[in-house]
Design a protein around this motif. Sequence first.
Motif, short mmCIF file in Angstrom:
data_model
loop_
_atom_site.label_atom_id
_atom_site.label_comp_id
_atom_site.label_asym_id
_atom_site.label_seq_id
_atom_site.Cartn_x
_atom_site.Cartn_y
_atom_site.Cartn_z
N GLY A 211 -13.29 12.78 -17.24
CA GLY A 211 -14.65 12.96 -16.77
C GLY A 211 -15.36 11.67 -16.43
N ASP A 212 -14.67 10.52 -16.55
CA ASP A 212 -15.24 9.26 -16.09
C ASP A 212 -15.29 9.25 -14.57
N MET A 213 -16.32 8.62 -14.01
CA MET A 213 -16.50 8.56 -12.57
C MET A 213 -15.89 7.28 -12.03
N VAL A 214 -15.18 7.39 -10.93
CA VAL A 214 -14.47 6.26 -10.34
C VAL A 214 -14.88 6.13 -8.88
N TRP A 215 -15.28 4.92 -8.46
CA TRP A 215 -15.59 4.69 -7.05
C TRP A 215 -15.33 3.24 -6.69
N ILE A 216 -15.53 2.90 -5.43
CA ILE A 216 -15.26 1.55 -4.95
C ILE A 216 -16.53 0.95 -4.36
N THR A 217 -16.66 -0.35 -4.52
CA THR A 217 -17.71 -1.11 -3.85
C THR A 217 -17.28 -2.57 -3.81
N ALA A 218 -17.56 -3.24 -2.72
CA ALA A 218 -17.18 -4.65 -2.57
C ALA A 218 -15.68 -4.80 -2.86
N ALA A 219 -15.30 -5.74 -3.75
CA ALA A 219 -13.89 -5.91 -4.13
C ALA A 219 -13.61 -5.30 -5.49
N LEU A 220 -14.44 -4.34 -5.91
CA LEU A 220 -14.36 -3.78 -7.25
C LEU A 220 -13.98 -2.31 -7.25
N GLY A 221 -13.13 -1.95 -8.20
CA GLY A 221 -13.01 -0.56 -8.60
C GLY A 221 -13.93 -0.35 -9.77
N VAL A 222 -14.81 0.63 -9.70
CA VAL A 222 -15.82 0.87 -10.73
C VAL A 222 -15.46 2.15 -11.48
N VAL A 223 -15.46 2.07 -12.80
CA VAL A 223 -15.24 3.24 -13.66
C VAL A 223 -16.48 3.38 -14.54
N TYR A 224 -17.18 4.52 -14.42
CA TYR A 224 -18.42 4.74 -15.14
C TYR A 224 -18.23 5.82 -16.19
N SER A 225 -18.58 5.48 -17.41
CA SER A 225 -18.53 6.44 -18.52
C SER A 225 -19.93 6.99 -18.72
N LYS A 226 -20.09 8.28 -18.48
CA LYS A 226 -21.40 8.89 -18.67
C LYS A 226 -21.75 8.95 -20.15
#
Length: 806
Positions: A211-226
């Motif tokens: 259920g963690d959210m994963v997306w991309i921006t710039a040169a980063l892979g972002v993983v967000y824990s709600k």
Amino acid sequence: MASSDYEGHLHIKLIKGDNISDLDGATSNPYCVFVLGEDEVKSKTVEKSSDPQWNDEFTMGVADTRYILRCLLYDQESEEGDDDFLGYAEVPLEGLLEDTETPFELPLQRASSGTLSIALTIDMVPNDGADDEYDDDEGEDDFPAITEAEPKAELGSMAVKAWVGAIVPPDGEDKVRKVPAGEPSQTLTLEWAHGFRGHDTRQAAMYNKHGDMVWITAALGVVYSKATRSQRFFTGHENDILSIAMNPADGVTVATGQWTGNKSQGQAYDPKILVWNTEDCSTIVELTGAHQRGISCLAFSSSGNRLGSVGMDDQNSVVVWDWKRGKALGSAKGGANQILMISFDNADDGRFFTVGAKTSAFWTVSPGGKVAKKTAVFGRKYKPQSMMVASAHRGGFLSGAYQGELYEWTGNSVSKVVPNVHGGALFALFVNDKHVVTGGKDGVVALRDIALELVKTFEVGGSIRSVHLHDGNILVGTFEGSILEINVQSGQTEVIMMGHGGAKESRYAGETWGLDTSPDNEHYASVGDDRTIRVHHVESHECVAFFNELPHRARACSWHPDGKQLAVAIHDGSIMVFEFHPGSSELRQVAQFQKRNFTQLPMFPNQGGIDELRFSPDGCMLATGSHSEGKNATGGAVDVWRTDKWTLMSSCKGHTSFVRHVDWTVDSQYLQSSDGNPELLFWSARDGAQLKGGATMLKNAKRASFSTNVGWPVQGVIRKLPGFVKEMDMTDINMCDVSPDESLLVSGDDFGNVALYNYPCTNKADAAALYTGHSSFVMNVKFSKDGRYVMSAGGHDNTILQWRVN
């Protein structure tokens, strides 16, 4: 740039185009945008023609013959901001003969057909400026530089060193400290990224199995824990991440593909694919050697054993990987038309589907690795058109159409079309064993059952570019750079992250430059080419206030010392002032005023405007730094405004190029400003008088800020970075800032670095700590007023990063 920044000129004749059509095959209304360095010119529009005759002529300044002229073709639509991209061509200037007209027939790339006919004439003017080195004891900025002309600048140097006279040490200091400073004991830790690459991606935001959210921006892979409301980052890329795919077999492994590396920065030229784990952000495998330019889209097979990728070469090459072994199984040419999405069959690892601009095809992979293509069949019943997105569905496939329909495919042909799914292009599509979720340009997310019957719709707003359903929630990514979550049962939408998105007035992504930290130490603000303001909370990371209706793009913002007013510089030359009250999401406009007028430059959208503004420490004045208004080739100016009635107090004139930085002395009496040459000048704020010898006069004066890349305490930041071929030149540092206790200096450069130094930094041998995450020029950096954080703005990557100072 001012005319003094150019070494010559390029005369362009745009003659005609042949066999040009838009995305759905109809006759277009074509126009051309020529891009050279930082400048753009736009041609007239020829209505309803696939063979336009322009016979248009332009002249552009040439700063360096190593530049490439880009010719971008668009289809003018009736709705503002909706112009379709029709293709591009490039011409290197190095091959042009002096004062000789050279004709070109340029095939359009990223297009199914079409050529441009142009003619180019280059006229290079020898540089008659000079280096002005004076005796260290003289007031160097009092005297004009009149010496013999130097050779043309090499990369990593400047032909005219206009800044030399500004390097005057304070009393008791050497011009350059003889003992190099060590690396700062403090470090930066990336804590938050405000950004989502939604302007040119499909399905780039998703849940992992936890259920963690994963997306991309710039040169980063972002993983967000709600659960913890925190982000973690994958930092294996050094350039723009263009595509991402989740492995459906395990729900935690993703693949990300990037733009090609920069050889001059010591990077591999092959665009790489990295497969990594979203649980701990560790790299599993790196895949290279099969693509050129970049990786436009990726997909795992249903078993998770294979990975498909599409490159950005002229033939959109398709590669199938045995990624666990790091080996390409096979490849084939995808064709000249741009491929936007790849999707594997639900049950067969040897079959996949690709869609794009006027191209749809089914593919098979033999056990021996042979990749074969079969063109998709629309038949007589269904209209062929561009497909924007695709997904496997019930033993076949679904695809989202440019005009908003949902196409169902069986075998290699269309079996059903659901009309009017969206009022505009269907950009986002997700399918599982029970539901189909779509998102469109109309800002609507639609939930359907597996038989494609509508269940529910959600009005989200913006333009939807990504949807993903998991555990009763739909994750949404938008063109506007935001991540949202919809609760299916309640219909409520929660903003997870609100960033900056694509520019509204052009097909470019636009840029984000404007950044300032509030005196309350709890907030910071950013503005961008997307015509929006964002105010973020330092601790919660939430966007607590926003404004989405700026009249034009914005490049700078500044907080008043009371923390209640925010001034924003608008590209047309106006200044808007907003009132902000913590606890309220409203930014209320309280003033708008203007001295400089750039509305006469509609054909030159990258010229003109105000790039910097800054309140005086006492709050009584606001200084703005502008470009030239295009009159008599004069440079930019610094205007000083009274803040009680927003009336003009003085104008500081003397720059020969656009003003990029403005700094006050702490007593609010004096200003320093630097321009694009770069040259550092000094002023009396209240009457606008230039201080001849200001570098010497103010050498001991305490500054409220030091943002410029010119001057004694920052001269050491111009250096050769590790792994780079050339040394930086003065244009490679975009912004500096000094910590409140004057112990640290941070800078943002053209190579995506946020660099931390001990302050002052006078020696090129002073040690630096470099921090990456941005994929574009870092256009702005700011310490929080308590020195606990650094914020950075990534220019073309449209990402704001928040760093904790440890």
